[in-house]
Write an enzyme that holds these catalytic residues in place. Structure first.
Site, PDB file in Angstrom:
ATOM      1  N   GLY A 248       0.780  -1.230   0.000  1.00 32.24           N
ATOM      2  CA  GLY A 248       0.000   0.000   0.000  1.00 32.24           C
ATOM      3  C   GLY A 248       0.811   1.279   0.000  1.00 32.24           C
ATOM      4  O   GLY A 248       0.264   2.371   0.164  1.00 32.24           O
ATOM      5  N   GLU A 290       4.103  -6.886   0.844  1.00 34.75           N
ATOM      6  CA  GLU A 290       3.556  -7.149  -0.486  1.00 34.75           C
ATOM      7  C   GLU A 290       3.376  -5.876  -1.318  1.00 34.75           C
ATOM      8  O   GLU A 290       2.261  -5.488  -1.654  1.00 34.75           O
ATOM      9  CB  GLU A 290       2.208  -7.867  -0.348  1.00 34.75           C
ATOM     10  CG  GLU A 290       2.329  -9.220   0.316  1.00 34.75           C
ATOM     11  CD  GLU A 290       0.981  -9.806   0.718  1.00 34.75           C
ATOM     12  OE1 GLU A 290       0.921 -11.016   0.953  1.00 34.75           O
ATOM     13  OE2 GLU A 290      -0.013  -9.033   0.808  1.00 34.75           O
ATOM     14  N   PRO A 291       4.449  -5.198  -1.666  1.00 32.79           N
ATOM     15  CA  PRO A 291       4.319  -4.011  -2.518  1.00 32.79           C
ATOM     16  C   PRO A 291       3.989  -4.395  -3.955  1.00 32.79           C
ATOM     17  O   PRO A 291       4.497  -5.392  -4.482  1.00 32.79           O
ATOM     18  CB  PRO A 291       5.708  -3.372  -2.428  1.00 32.79           C
ATOM     19  CG  PRO A 291       6.628  -4.528  -2.169  1.00 32.79           C
ATOM     20  CD  PRO A 291       5.847  -5.487  -1.312  1.00 32.79           C
ATOM     21  N   CYS A 361     -17.497   4.887 -26.010  1.00 32.44           N
ATOM     22  CA  CYS A 361     -18.808   5.527 -26.079  1.00 32.44           C
ATOM     23  C   CYS A 361     -19.383   5.689 -24.674  1.00 32.44           C
ATOM     24  O   CYS A 361     -20.398   5.099 -24.312  1.00 32.44           O
ATOM     25  CB  CYS A 361     -19.733   4.686 -26.946  1.00 32.44           C
ATOM     26  SG  CYS A 361     -21.234   5.538 -27.422  1.00 32.44           S
TER      27      CYS A 361
END
Length: 431
Positions: A248, A290-291, A361
């Site tokens: 994080g 856990e990067p 679109c």
């Protein structure tokens, strides 16, 4: 604003990893994802060096592959000594296909299917992060089937408000992820699983959120989880030996972002971890992190070709490009801000405020609004920085748009690592 590995050459063109961005577009077409391999590897080394130093070699960095799960990137992080965090059968398959050692894979997911659990256990993944009680039964059953003792970690909601977007806050009690501490749910689950024959309780895991610019949430989460480890030891006599603090860490998308160096995060948190372990009377756990975004985010640039410029007097100027929400849905999801520049006029002053519009679109298909940009016209190349994470990973075929190609650059050389989809690819699974 230019980032690591980027510069402006004598042609006034943006260069990435020593490669002329305009020449990359001529060779590979647009939209085009570009990944600077040296930047990815540099970030891996920064993380690995810090965790080795701060925890005396008793730790492991897992690359959160959801940020950018392609074989070439998995091979890069593997060769730098990192493991991989996967959250689906597809990510697990990609990691194994790239040659990642199964024991260095950590399997996540808040609702793993029976097939995914079976695949993970059969493949010999080193750790499975358990999100809920029903998963315990499924993992135990799969482990018995293959005659193994499967190591698990418990995903804990530490109750930390990480001051980030509601969609990417994952550590508070009102979250779809993990076991709550406040209700006693986490304690009950751990004590229960200690009786299972085919499961080994490795430890606990948490993830407080994404794009965080301060170390305090990580420190607070560490305190909460170590206290939980101590509590379980007191209740059962069993001391969990592993602590996964998730990822994080924030990165630079615009000039106002001011992230802490990744190794500084690790150093500051390690001081707290060691102090709390000593206070609570538990051994220093094997530490994991856990990067994902912080390894690949700033290493990525997306290149587009301008198709049209439309000015609505006294309202706004639209610059339309040949990509958009199909290759980068983060603006329509989170209103995420980016830095853009004209890659073929990179050294010129940014004199305009524009809205960069995609080709889908949908009126909300924008890359960004009120973005500073050089004066551009049809045929110019626009570079959007910090698109290495959660851009290709979240890409879609909406409007039957083909997914973009991806190249890795290093020392002035480029190589294709993801082929551009064709129309034939779009109908391949149609019946």
């Amino acid at each position: 604003m230019l980032l690591e590995g980027q510069s402006v050459n004598e042609k006034n063109h943006l260069t990435i990893g020593g490669c002329d961005s305009v020449e990359l577009c001529e060779k590979y077409g647009t939209p085009l994802y570009v990944i600077d391999e040296d930047v990815v590897r540099g970030h891996c080394r920064l993380y690995k060096g810090a965790i080795d130093k701060c925890y005396d070699g008793k730790g492991l960095i897992f690359f959160a592959s959801k940020a950018l799960c392609v074989k070439a990137v998995v091979k890069m992080v593997q060769s730098e000594g990192l493991g991989v965090d996967v959250v689906s059968g597809g990510e697990l398959y990609t990691a194994l296909a790239a040659g990642m050692e199964p024991e260095k894979i950590c399997m996540h997911g808040n609702n793993k299917t029976d097939d995914e659990i079976d695949y993970a256990v059969k493949s010999g993944v080193g750790r499975i992060v358990v999100d809920n009680v029903p998963e315990l039964e499924k993992i135990d059953k799969a482990a018995a089937k293959y005659g193994v003792k499967q190591k698990i970690l418990f995903r804990i909601k530490p109750g930390i408000d990480a001051h980030t977007h509601n969609f990417i806050m994952t550590g508070q009690i009102d979250s779809k992820f993990g076991f709550a501490l406040e209700t006693g749910e986490a304690e009950d689950a751990v004590l229960k699983v200690l009786e299972y024959e085919n499961l080994v309780v490795g430890g606990v895991h948490c993830h407080v959120g994404s794009q965080i610019f301060e170390s305090e949430p990580f420190k607070e989460a560490a305190k909460v989880l170590i206290d939980f480890i101590a509590n379980i030891k007191e209740k059962s006599g069993y001391e969990m030996a592993e602590l996964n603090l998730g990822g994080g860490y924030g990165v630079t998308y615009t000039e106002k972002d001011d992230p802490i160096r990744f190794d500084k995060y690790i150093e500051e948190v390690s001081v707290v971890v060691k102090a709390v372990c000593e206070e609570k009377g538990v051994a220093l756990p094997f530490i994991m992190m856990e990067p994902g975004r912080s390894i690949v985010g700033t290493a990525g640039v997306t290149l587009y070709t301008v198709g049209a410029v439309k000015e609505i007097p006294n309202i706004r100027k639209y610059v339309s490009v040949d990509g958009g929400m199909c290759d980068n849905p983060r603006y329509i999801l989170y209103q995420s801000e980016y830095t853009a520049l004209a890659a073929n006029k990179a050294g010129d002053e940014k004199t305009e405020k524009v809205t960069i519009a995609g080709k889908c679109c949908e009126s909300g298909d924008l890359v960004g609004e009120n973005m500073a940009l050089q004066s551009v016209e049809a045929g110019d190349i626009i570079a959007v920085l910090t698109t290495g994470a959660y851009n290709y990973s979240m890409a879609s075929n909406y409007n039957r748009v083909c997914r973009a190609a991806m190249v890795a650059v290093k020392n002035g050389e480029s190589r294709l690592i993801v082929k551009r989809e064709s129309y034939e690819d779009l109908v391949r699974n149609d019946i």
